[in-house]
Structure formats: structure tokens, C-alpha cells
Design an enzyme around this catalytic site. Structure first.
Site, PDB file in Angstrom:
ATOM      1  N   GLU A 179      -1.997 -40.034  38.085  1.00 34.53           N
ATOM      2  CA  GLU A 179      -0.815 -40.733  38.587  1.00 34.53           C
ATOM      3  C   GLU A 179      -1.241 -42.070  39.201  1.00 34.53           C
ATOM      4  O   GLU A 179      -2.147 -42.129  40.026  1.00 34.53           O
ATOM      5  CB  GLU A 179      -0.135 -39.866  39.649  1.00 34.53           C
ATOM      6  CG  GLU A 179       1.001 -40.542  40.388  1.00 34.53           C
ATOM      7  CD  GLU A 179       1.479 -39.726  41.579  1.00 34.53           C
ATOM      8  OE1 GLU A 179       2.624 -39.921  42.013  1.00 34.53           O
ATOM      9  OE2 GLU A 179       0.679 -38.896  42.082  1.00 34.53           O
TER      10      GLU A 179
ATOM     11  N   LYS B 252       8.499 -39.874  36.880  1.00 31.26           N
ATOM     12  CA  LYS B 252       8.467 -38.807  37.887  1.00 31.26           C
ATOM     13  C   LYS B 252       9.878 -38.531  38.404  1.00 31.26           C
ATOM     14  O   LYS B 252      10.551 -39.430  38.923  1.00 31.26           O
ATOM     15  CB  LYS B 252       7.545 -39.218  39.030  1.00 31.26           C
ATOM     16  CG  LYS B 252       7.315 -38.144  40.088  1.00 31.26           C
ATOM     17  CD  LYS B 252       6.306 -38.656  41.113  1.00 31.26           C
ATOM     18  CE  LYS B 252       5.971 -37.597  42.151  1.00 31.26           C
ATOM     19  NZ  LYS B 252       4.961 -38.116  43.118  1.00 31.26           N
TER      20      LYS B 252
ATOM     21  N   CYS C  47       2.366 -35.135  39.793  1.00 29.41           N
ATOM     22  CA  CYS C  47       2.082 -34.774  41.176  1.00 29.41           C
ATOM     23  C   CYS C  47       2.992 -33.665  41.711  1.00 29.41           C
ATOM     24  O   CYS C  47       2.891 -32.521  41.305  1.00 29.41           O
ATOM     25  CB  CYS C  47       2.145 -36.014  42.059  1.00 29.41           C
ATOM     26  SG  CYS C  47       1.264 -35.820  43.635  1.00 29.41           S
TER      27      CYS C  47
END
Length: 530
Positions: A293, A350, A401
Site C-alpha cells: 500500500e 481502498k 490494509c
């Protein structure tokens, strides 16, 4: 006089004892995960709470102990949150950084206490029911509350994740109905042991036969064995590894401290580490390379000018590069697929953002009070909840994440044809226990969806995991590393992927229906025999 003082001290201790027991047992549950990893404590850590709630005098004293149990569990399990302090590298002064950190840790711990208190309130409401029904309702309500909590933005510490990565056999129950299957198993065993203890106490005060105690203990033991046998059967199934489904993936762990990310030195190191890592892996004959990320902390429009993309064009090996996407005046944390020509062919944004860390809840109210912790000044927005991530090798299940904690993100993508998992994270600003818990979450997602998983992080722990949750390789922590493994694309569908979490609604409906029927029968009996 001395006798009166001693009596008052004993009374005070007696009053405090339930609170101390509840807090201690909650802390024991918190010790089941990293850094301690005492997973076996999960099968008994709810017992004291269950006993306190059921035996409290008409429910007058059960809420504070339940609240403390929740704080003990979530506070200890999520203590790694405090590792984000100090945030001076983000421009947050030391004292405000401490205040923000303690607020985040305290808020999530208190929220955990609130949810356990709700569970206790329901258990008090059904206190007069038969023990078997009380156990059924206790399981159903706990699973229902975890489902409710996981539907919001703050979610991490389920009962299920206490078993990962150490007890992979029981984690395989997640293939049936997701993580709530494991949660239900833990709650059931704890409930039966607690009911056996309560019956034991009843024996001392009445003529309750000892066989009732033995019955509940035997049921708890038998259930524990049967559940592990079911998990072992799922765990023992062979994994098809067809040559045509093979995919050799390389990961790069760049090891760039977050405090450098905003500087020119940090970007220089990122370019160097990820470009060199890509070239090393390309020369090893990998099919694709995965980066963490925000590996290159720049916007999409600037990616084509980087040395890493130039290397992709030169070597012709597919790369998944973490960077920032753009959406109007806002930005997204994204994972981009670069094909063998160095062209962007897909993008995943995300969808689950970290509250306070990546966006401000109720920004209109709190925006002037809480400084955003993201590394860019622009406004960050989440990606769509219905994204699909197509690659030159077929559809992948993408996760960035924090999303590892949300099983529905993985289940939906698997149901839509995702054949392997790509997990890209940056846990550099936390203590080592957080990335290990993160790895445990990814293991659960691999098992639930029956998929191979490649996980790339900035500073650790990067890993490769097979569909049985076995870690094929795991990186060091705070180290620069590259590694390649062969994973396999799969199109199987577990019951969980097909039917979602069917167990929790079934438990809620069956327990609620049984409670209503028994309550109605009791009212009818009382009416017939006034």
C-alpha cells in the site's frame, strides 16, 4: 471496632470481586492474540462473565462487570493502536498525538464494553429460561452483535480471530458460514462450561443431581471435539494444484519508514528499493510483482514517469503498484495493475478507510478539532463497495490494509470470480503485534474463501498463504526483502462464499422462536393453573 473494620473490608472486597473477575477474564481473552498468542484461553475466558451475568441478583449487578470484560478484551487485544504515537512525522505535536492515540484506543475499548453490556442485558432478560435455551440465545446474540459491529467502520477483534494463526483446524469452520461460525463455537463451549458451574453451585444449595453438571461438561467436551473433527476434515482436504493455474508472484517489502514518506529522501528510497526489487524478481522469472500500500506515495498521473514503471516496460513483467488515485479534487489509496507494456489496465481503490487515520467521522463537526493523519493534504475518499479487480491472469480478490478485517469484502469478490488474493498493506506506524494480527486476519480470509494469498507490506509482515491457512513464507520485521512463491488460481466456492453468513440468522431465528414458544407455553400453563 477492629471487627467492624474487618467486616467492612470484606464487604468491600466482596463488592469489588465480580468487577475484578470480569476484568481479569476479559484480559485473558485479550491475551489470545499477538503478541502473546495464548489462543486456548478463548475456550474458557467467557465462562466467568457468563456465570456473573446469570447468577447476579435479578440483573442488578451484571452491566459493570460485562462492560469491564469488554474493555479488558478489546483494550488488550488492540493495545497496538498506541504504537502510532508519536505522530510528529505527520506534523502532529507530541501532546496532541498522545491525546489522539489515547482517544482512539479508549473509544474502541469502550465500544467493545458497550457491545458486551448489550449481550449481558439480553442474557438477564432470559435468565429464567432453561440452560440449553440460555446457551442458544447467548450464542445467537453474540454472533448478531459481532455482525452488527463488523457492518460499521470500526471492526477488528472478533472472537474468531483469537484462533488464528495457531488453531487452523477450528478456523476452517469459517468455510461453512464465515468467522461467526468460529465465534459461535467459542461462545457455545464457554456457555456450556458456565452452565455446568452454575448447576454445581445449585447442588450446594438444593437437591439438584450431580448428573446435570456432568451432562453439561460432557456436552461441552463433546462439542469441542466434534467441532475440531469437522475442522480437521476440512483442513485435510487436498488442494488441487493444476500446472495451468500456477502463477509465480514476487513481493517487495520496501522497508521505508513512514516518517520519510513525505520527504524527497523517502521518495528516492522508495523508487530505488521497489525498482531494484522488481528487477531482481523479474530476473527470477516471476509472472507478476506485488508492492505494498502506498509503495510510491504519488498520484496516478505521475506514476508513468517513475523508474519502476520504466522497469516494467523494459522487463515486461506485470506489476501491482500501490499509489494514490484521483477522483475529482479528492484522492484514493489504490492498487494499480500495470501490464507487460507498462500500461494501467485496472485499479482497485481502498473501500474501508481507517477512522481518524484516513478520514474524519462527522467531519463537519470534528474537522476543525481533529487533524487528519493522512500523508497528503487532499481529501481522501473510499472506493466503491462493489469493485472488481481484473488482471492479465484473471480476476483477483484485492484488499488494501484495514480491509483484511472485513470478511465480506473477500467473500463478495470470491463469489464474483476472484481466483486469488492480493493483499497490500502499510503497517509501519504500529508495533510488531499489529502486523502479526493483520497476518492472522489474512489467514482467515484465505481459509474462508479457499484461495491462495500473496501479502505485501512496507515493513512486515509480508507473506504467502495457501488455502488451508498455512504460511508458506513470512518476512522479517523492519527489513528490506524480496521473495517469490508459486500460487494457484482457484474457482472453488465454499458454503460461506455461496450463501454468506447463514448461521447467524438461523441462530437468531431459532433461539428467538424457541424463547417465544416456551414463553407462550408457560403463560398458557399459568392461565390453566392459576
Amino acid at each position: 471496632m477492629q471487627k467492624k473494620q474487618n467486616k467492612k473490608q470484606r464487604e468491600r472486597l466482596t463488592t469489588l470481586l465480580p468487577y475484578l473477575i470480569a476484568l481479569a477474564s476479559g484480559i485473558l481473552m485479550g491475551l489470545t492474540v499477538a503478541p502473546v498468542g495464548a489462543w486456548f484461553l478463548a475456550w474458557i475466558a467467557i465462562v466467568p462473565l457468563w456465570v456473573l451475568v446469570v447468577t447476579s441478583a435479578k440483573g442488578k449487578n451484571q452491566f459493570p462487570p460485562a462492560f469491564l470484560w469488554g474493555i479488558g478484551f478489546h483494550g488488550v487485544a488492540l493495545f497496538w493502536i498506541t504504537g502510532i504515537h508519536p505522530m510528529t512525522w505527520l506534523g502532529v505535536p507530541w501532546l496532541p498525538s498522545l491525546a489522539i492515540t489515547l482517544f482512539c484506543w479508549g473509544f474502541i475499548s469502550v465500544l467493545g464494553g458497550v457491545f458486551v453490556s448489550i449481550w449481558a442485558a439480553v442474557m438477564v432478560r432470559v435468565n429464567g429460561q432453561k440452560p440449553w435455551l440460555r446457551v442458544l440465545i447467548g450464542i445467537a446474540v453474540w454472533c448478531g452483535l459481532e455482525s452488527l459491529w463488523s457492518a460499521g467502520p470500526l471492526w477488528w477483534s472478533s472472537l474468531a480471530y483469537t484462533q488464528s494463526p495457531h488453531n487452523l483446524v477450528i478456523v476452517h469452520l469459517g468455510q461453512l458460514s464465515g468467522p461467526n461460525t468460529v465465534t459461535a463455537a467459542i461462545a457455545a463451549v464457554n456457555g456450556l462450561i458456565a452452565e455446568a458451574y452454575i448447576k454445581r453451585q445449585d447442588i450446594k444449595m438444593s437437591s439438584v443431581p450431580l448428573r446435570f453438571v456432568n451432562k453439561y461438561l460432557a456436552t461441552a467436551t463433546g462439542l469441542l471435539i466434534i467441532l475440531h473433527l469437522i475442522g480437521f476434515i476440512l483442513y485435510s482436504r487436498p488442494i488441487a494444484q493444476l500446472p495451468e493455474a500456477a502463477l509465480k508472484v514476487g513481493i517487495i517489502q520496501g522497508n521505508i519508514p513512514n516518517r520519510l514518506l513525505r520527504s524527497s529522501e523517502g521518495f528516492r528510497r522508495a523508487q530505488e528499493n521497489y525498482t531494484n526489487g522488481y528487477l531482481t524478481l523479474a530476473n527470477q522469472g516471476v509472472d507478476a510483482v506485488l508492492t505494498p500500500e502506498g509503495a510510491l506515495p504519488i498520484f496516478q498521473r505521475n506514476l508513468l514517469e517513475t523508474a519502476l514503471v520504466a522497469a516494467v516496460k523494459e522487463k515486461g513483467v506485470v506489476a501491482w503498484i500501490g499509489a494514490f488515485g484521483e477522483r475529482g479534487d479528492s484522492y484514493t489509496i489504490s492498487l494499480f495493475t500495470f501490464n507487460s507494456k507498462g500500461e494501467i489496465v485496472s485499479r482497485y481503490d481502498k473501500a474501508k478507510l481507517v477512522p481518524l487515520g484516513e478520514y474524519i467521522p462527522f467531519e463537519g463537526i470534528l474537522g476543525g478539532l481533529v487533524q487528519r493523519l493522512s500523508p497528503l493534504d487532499a481529501h481522501q475518499v473510499p472506493g466503491s463497495a462493489n469493485q472488481l479487480f481484473d488482471t492479465p491472469f484473471g480476476r483477483a480478490i484485492a484488499s488494501i490494509c484495514y480491509e483484511s478485517a472485513f470478511p465480506e469484502q473477500f467473500r463478495r469478490q470470491a463469489a464474483m470470480g476472484g481466483q486469488f488474493i492480493l493483499s497490500s498493506s502499510n503497517d509501519a506506524h504500529y508495533t510488531a503485534s499489529m502486523p502479526f494480527q493483520h497476518h492472522a486476519q489474512d489467514i482467515m480470509r484465505a481459509i474462508e474463501t479457499d484461495r491462495w494469498s500473496a501479502r505485501a507490506t512496507n515493513t512486515g509482515y509480508s507473506a504467502f498463504v495457501d488455502p488451508h491457512g498455512r504460511t508458506l513464507w513470512i518476512s522479517g520485521y523492519n527489513t528490506y526483502e524480496t521473495h517469490a512463491e508459486t500460487i494457484y488460481r482457484r474457482q472453488t466456492q465454499t458454503l460461506y462464499v455461496r450463501w454468506d453468513d447463514w448461521l447467524t440468522p438461523l441462530l437468531l431465528i431459532s433461539s428467538g422462536g424457541a424463547w417465544l414458544v416456551i414463553r407462550g407455553m408457560n403463560k398458557f400453563t399459568n392461565f390453566r393453573n392459576p
